[in-house]
Design a protein around this motif. Structure first.
Motif, PDB file in Angstrom:
ATOM      1  N   PHE A 113       0.699  -0.872   0.046  1.00  0.00           N
ATOM      2  CA  PHE A 113       0.039  -0.181  -0.003  1.00  0.00           C
ATOM      3  C   PHE A 113       1.300   0.917  -0.355  1.00  0.00           C
ATOM      4  N   SER A 114       0.025   2.005  -0.781  1.00  0.00           N
ATOM      5  CA  SER A 114       1.576   3.809  -0.271  1.00  0.00           C
ATOM      6  C   SER A 114       0.756   4.270   1.018  1.00  0.00           C
ATOM      7  N   PRO A 115       1.946   4.572   1.277  1.00  0.00           N
ATOM      8  CA  PRO A 115       1.405   5.574   3.155  1.00  0.00           C
ATOM      9  C   PRO A 115      -0.144   5.932   2.941  1.00  0.00           C
ATOM     10  N   SER A 116      -0.435   6.882   1.942  1.00  0.00           N
ATOM     11  CA  SER A 116      -1.964   7.485   2.125  1.00  0.00           C
ATOM     12  C   SER A 116      -3.312   6.146   2.256  1.00  0.00           C
ATOM     13  N   GLY A 117      -2.727   4.706   1.996  1.00  0.00           N
ATOM     14  CA  GLY A 117      -3.462   4.136   1.677  1.00  0.00           C
ATOM     15  C   GLY A 117      -4.588   3.637   0.457  1.00  0.00           C
ATOM     16  N   ALA A 118      -4.300   5.198  -0.864  1.00  0.00           N
ATOM     17  CA  ALA A 118      -5.090   5.256  -1.994  1.00  0.00           C
ATOM     18  C   ALA A 118      -5.073   4.476  -2.614  1.00  0.00           C
ATOM     19  N   LEU A 119      -3.585   3.560  -3.243  1.00  0.00           N
ATOM     20  CA  LEU A 119      -2.417   2.977  -4.332  1.00  0.00           C
ATOM     21  C   LEU A 119      -2.439   1.781  -3.528  1.00  0.00           C
ATOM     22  N   LEU A 120      -2.804   0.534  -4.270  1.00  0.00           N
ATOM     23  CA  LEU A 120      -1.792  -1.204  -4.161  1.00  0.00           C
ATOM     24  C   LEU A 120      -1.238  -1.022  -5.267  1.00  0.00           C
ATOM     25  N   ALA A 121      -0.090  -1.253  -4.605  1.00  0.00           N
ATOM     26  CA  ALA A 121       0.694  -1.674  -6.092  1.00  0.00           C
ATOM     27  C   ALA A 121       1.470  -3.128  -5.799  1.00  0.00           C
ATOM     28  N   ALA A 174       7.379   5.207  -1.732  1.00  0.00           N
ATOM     29  CA  ALA A 174       8.228   6.222  -1.225  1.00  0.00           C
ATOM     30  C   ALA A 174       7.324   7.016   0.326  1.00  0.00           C
ATOM     31  N   ALA A 175       8.106   7.638   1.385  1.00  0.00           N
ATOM     32  CA  ALA A 175       7.407   7.828   2.644  1.00  0.00           C
ATOM     33  C   ALA A 175       6.367   9.025   1.374  1.00  0.00           C
ATOM     34  N   GLY A 176       6.678   9.747   0.336  1.00  0.00           N
ATOM     35  CA  GLY A 176       5.692  10.937  -0.267  1.00  0.00           C
ATOM     36  C   GLY A 176       4.700   9.955  -1.567  1.00  0.00           C
ATOM     37  N   GLY A 177       4.820   8.750  -1.439  1.00  0.00           N
ATOM     38  CA  GLY A 177       4.031   8.509  -2.471  1.00  0.00           C
ATOM     39  C   GLY A 177       3.768   8.230  -3.789  1.00  0.00           C
ATOM     40  N   ASP A 178       5.406   8.864  -3.965  1.00  0.00           N
ATOM     41  CA  ASP A 178       5.384   9.834  -5.812  1.00  0.00           C
ATOM     42  C   ASP A 178       5.502   9.003  -6.392  1.00  0.00           C
ATOM     43  N   PHE A 179       7.237   7.728  -5.506  1.00  0.00           N
ATOM     44  CA  PHE A 179       7.513   6.833  -5.967  1.00  0.00           C
ATOM     45  C   PHE A 179       7.625   5.543  -5.556  1.00  0.00           C
ATOM     46  N   LEU A 180       7.518   4.315  -6.574  1.00  0.00           N
ATOM     47  CA  LEU A 180       7.692   3.258  -6.090  1.00  0.00           C
ATOM     48  C   LEU A 180       8.717   2.170  -6.579  1.00  0.00           C
ATOM     49  N   CYS A 181       9.703   1.815  -5.746  1.00  0.00           N
ATOM     50  CA  CYS A 181      10.335   0.804  -5.400  1.00  0.00           C
ATOM     51  C   CYS A 181      10.438  -0.494  -5.701  1.00  0.00           C
ATOM     52  N   ALA A 182      11.476  -1.188  -6.548  1.00  0.00           N
ATOM     53  CA  ALA A 182      11.049  -2.580  -6.532  1.00  0.00           C
ATOM     54  C   ALA A 182      12.485  -3.847  -6.243  1.00  0.00           C
ATOM     55  N   SER A 183      12.747  -4.489  -5.985  1.00  0.00           N
ATOM     56  CA  SER A 183      14.449  -5.613  -6.075  1.00  0.00           C
ATOM     57  C   SER A 183      13.908  -6.855  -6.167  1.00  0.00           C
ATOM     58  N   SER A 184      14.411  -7.269  -6.877  1.00  0.00           N
ATOM     59  CA  SER A 184      14.749  -9.136  -6.575  1.00  0.00           C
ATOM     60  C   SER A 184      15.673  -9.947  -6.665  1.00  0.00           C
ATOM     61  N   ASN A 185      15.806 -10.762  -7.234  1.00  0.00           N
ATOM     62  CA  ASN A 185      16.936 -11.603  -6.937  1.00  0.00           C
ATOM     63  C   ASN A 185      18.145 -11.522  -7.952  1.00  0.00           C
ATOM     64  N   THR A 186      17.976 -10.007  -8.952  1.00  0.00           N
ATOM     65  CA  THR A 186      18.628  -9.495 -10.360  1.00  0.00           C
ATOM     66  C   THR A 186      19.388  -8.815  -9.269  1.00  0.00           C
ATOM     67  N   GLU A 187      21.285  -8.214 -10.137  1.00  0.00           N
ATOM     68  CA  GLU A 187      21.182  -7.155  -9.794  1.00  0.00           C
ATOM     69  C   GLU A 187      21.096  -6.009  -9.408  1.00  0.00           C
ATOM     70  N   THR A 188      19.664  -5.353 -10.565  1.00  0.00           N
ATOM     71  CA  THR A 188      18.971  -4.500 -10.664  1.00  0.00           C
ATOM     72  C   THR A 188      18.050  -3.898  -9.504  1.00  0.00           C
ATOM     73  N   VAL A 189      17.688  -2.301  -9.188  1.00  0.00           N
ATOM     74  CA  VAL A 189      16.840  -2.511  -8.225  1.00  0.00           C
ATOM     75  C   VAL A 189      16.428  -1.167  -9.155  1.00  0.00           C
ATOM     76  N   HIS A 190      15.084  -0.782  -9.078  1.00  0.00           N
ATOM     77  CA  HIS A 190      14.306  -0.597 -10.288  1.00  0.00           C
ATOM     78  C   HIS A 190      13.604   0.352  -9.209  1.00  0.00           C
ATOM     79  N   VAL A 191      13.843   1.870  -9.913  1.00  0.00           N
ATOM     80  CA  VAL A 191      12.147   2.793  -9.085  1.00  0.00           C
ATOM     81  C   VAL A 191      11.536   3.956  -9.726  1.00  0.00           C
ATOM     82  N   PHE A 192       9.745   3.080 -10.022  1.00  0.00           N
ATOM     83  CA  PHE A 192       9.508   3.804 -11.115  1.00  0.00           C
ATOM     84  C   PHE A 192       8.264   5.113 -10.214  1.00  0.00           C
ATOM     85  N   LYS A 193       8.463   6.089 -11.272  1.00  0.00           N
ATOM     86  CA  LYS A 193       7.602   7.159 -10.925  1.00  0.00           C
ATOM     87  C   LYS A 193       6.103   7.291 -10.395  1.00  0.00           C
TER      88      LYS A 193
END
Length: 474
Positions: free
Chosen positions: A176-184, A223-242
């Motif tokens: 959930f996003s910090p505000s609870g308005a979004l679900l990833a 993110a704390a402000g809800g404007d970014f979404l971080c995703a990590s996996s078992n690969t060597e790359t961490v992605h941040v989406f806006k």
């Protein structure tokens, strides 16, 4: 791997489980990571959760996989033990509710007194214990083993909400996003990440993480402000989406329009019934506010904009880790007023990266903290990227003995809550009175829970210690 289990708490502290035991760290700055609590692994702890930055910690051990232990870690006192019909797979908390997820049921407690409020029984087998709890007590959990279908439950009002078919394949991550308005959400394939509006279940955005098959999503967090979404996996790359703010606003407007249209429809039905009973009543106007508002919002959702909303966006920013194949979790938070991307890896290190909110791109490594040392004096390392590349050889993996988990074969769906064994009162007044021999009463347990839940103004309050200790310190 060095870490068995680890998680960020409120993005400003880190809990770590390893073969050595449990440790809690406070992240005070780029070059300041302090150990605030340590407990050996004699009990073989397998699950640990801390309530934000408070003193309340819950533990589940391998010896008693169906028992939840609540601990006031500052005072090193047990609060209560809760027993469940089967093995505990996941625990989630906020300041109102405590959620315990089993393979085929979910139990909801009032965190202030640990009374069980509701049990969701006979759910689809959830062997991963996958669930998410928002700050406003929305609970999301999968309801199908063959597809990525989930349900949202209001844990405050104890009311079932909507069902969302998020993916074609089973789910692997919810957040959930910090505000609870979004679900990833993310599926077991791990290639596509989707964001939904919690109010009406509409898909707001879709991100393409990569094209590799069988990628295991280890961490999915806003993110704390809800404007970014971080995703990590078992690969060597961490992605941040806006997150597209425009898409979120349109989804919320559509939710409001749907509510207005539903209310308008109910009003028409009531008025029609009244008109049939009283022929001389005033006729209903053809256009109503609900209908006008619905048409206005629908006019905003042009085909081109809809395609933009549902397009698969690429990552806004990325981080390349030293090696792949290791589990890692991420957090995007402010450290000393600067936005930083934190990555805790099971190799035993905490990586801290810069994050540019305007340009994105590759995130620069700022610091590496070694969390494998002694239980005190955490080692701080300031490494350049070139030094990190030369020193980033894979660490030898230690083989941990497999522990057999004994599950209780009980048909009872009720939860047993018991007080711990009598413990001495470590406060100054308790020392003067002597050790207490009576078991903890319900009121005492309630006070300890409230004391542990409340976030302290500072970590260690000198008023909790006897004046003698303060005098000796001077």
């Amino acid at each position: 791997s060095y870490f068995n289990r680890f998680s960020f708490v409120c993005c400003s502290s880190l809990s770590v489980l390893s073969s050595a035991g449990l440790r809690l760290y406070s992240i005070g700055g780029q070059d300041k990571v302090e150990e605030i609590f340590a407990k050996d692994n004699a009990e073989q702890i397998k699950i640990v959760e801390r309530l934000f930055n408070s003193s309340l910690v819950v533990l589940v051990t391998a010896q008693k996989p169906n028992c939840l232990k609540m601990l006031h870690f500052k005072k090193k006192q047990d609060i209560c033990n809760c027993f469940y019909p089967s093995e505990i797979l996941c625990v989630r908390m906020n300041r109102q509710r405590l959620i315990v997820c089993l393979a085929e049921s979910i139990h909801i407690h009032d965190i202030r007194d640990m009374k069980i409020l509701h049990s969701i029984e006979n759910i689809a087998p959830n062997e991963l214990g996958l669930c998410a709890l928002s700050l406003n007590s929305h609970l999301a959990f999968p309801i199908c083993q063959s597809s990525g279908e989930l349900r949202i439950f209001n844990a405050n009002k104890l009311r079932t909400g909507m069902t969302i078919k998020a993916h074609d394949t089973p789910l692997s991550a919810l957040s959930f996003s910090p505000s609870g308005a979004l679900l990833a959400t993310a599926s077991e394939r791990g290639t596509v990440i989707r964001v939904f509006c919690v109010k009406n279940g509409q898909r707001v955005q879709e991100f393409r993480r990569g094209v590799k098959r069988c990628v295991r999503i280890a961490s999915l967090v806003f993110a704390a402000g809800g404007d970014f979404l971080c995703a990590s996996s078992n690969t060597e790359t961490v992605h941040v989406f806006k997150i597209d703010v425009r898409a979120v606003e349109l989804a919320e407007l559509k939710a409001i329009a749907e509510v207005a249209a539903k209310s308008d429809s109910q009003s028409k039905e009531a008025t029609t019934a009244t008109t049939e009973e009283v022929p001389e009543a005033t006729p209903v106007p053809a256009a109503s506010w609900g209908g006008i508002f619905t048409k206005a919002v629908s006019s905003l959702l042009l085909p081109t904009q809809v395609s933009d909303v549902l397009a698969q966006d690429r990552a806004f920013a990325t981080v390349a880790l030293p090696q792949s194949g290791l589990k890692n979790i991420c957090a995007l938070t402010r450290v000393q007023k600067e936005l930083r991307l934190l990555i805790a890896c099971e190799d035993g290190f905490l990586y801290m990266h810069d994050f540019n909110v305007e340009r994105g791109g590759a995130c620069k490594l700022l610091a590496v903290h070694d969390l494998r040392g002694a239980l005190e004096d955490v080692i701080e390392l300031q490494l350049s990227e070139s030094v990190l590349r030369t020193q980033s050889k894979p660490l030898p993996a230690t083989t941990l003995p497999q522990q057999s988990l004994t599950m209780l074969k009980s048909c009872a769906a009720s939860v047993l809550i018991e007080n711990p064994e009598p413990m001495p009162d470590n406060s100054y007044a308790g020392i003067l009175r002597g050790e207490q021999t009576d078991a903890m009463s319900d009121s005492a347990k309630f006070r300890k829970l409230c004391d542990a839940i409340d976030t302290p103004t500072k970590l260690y309050d000198e008023r909790q210690f006897p004046p003698v200790a303060i005098a000796a310190k001077d």
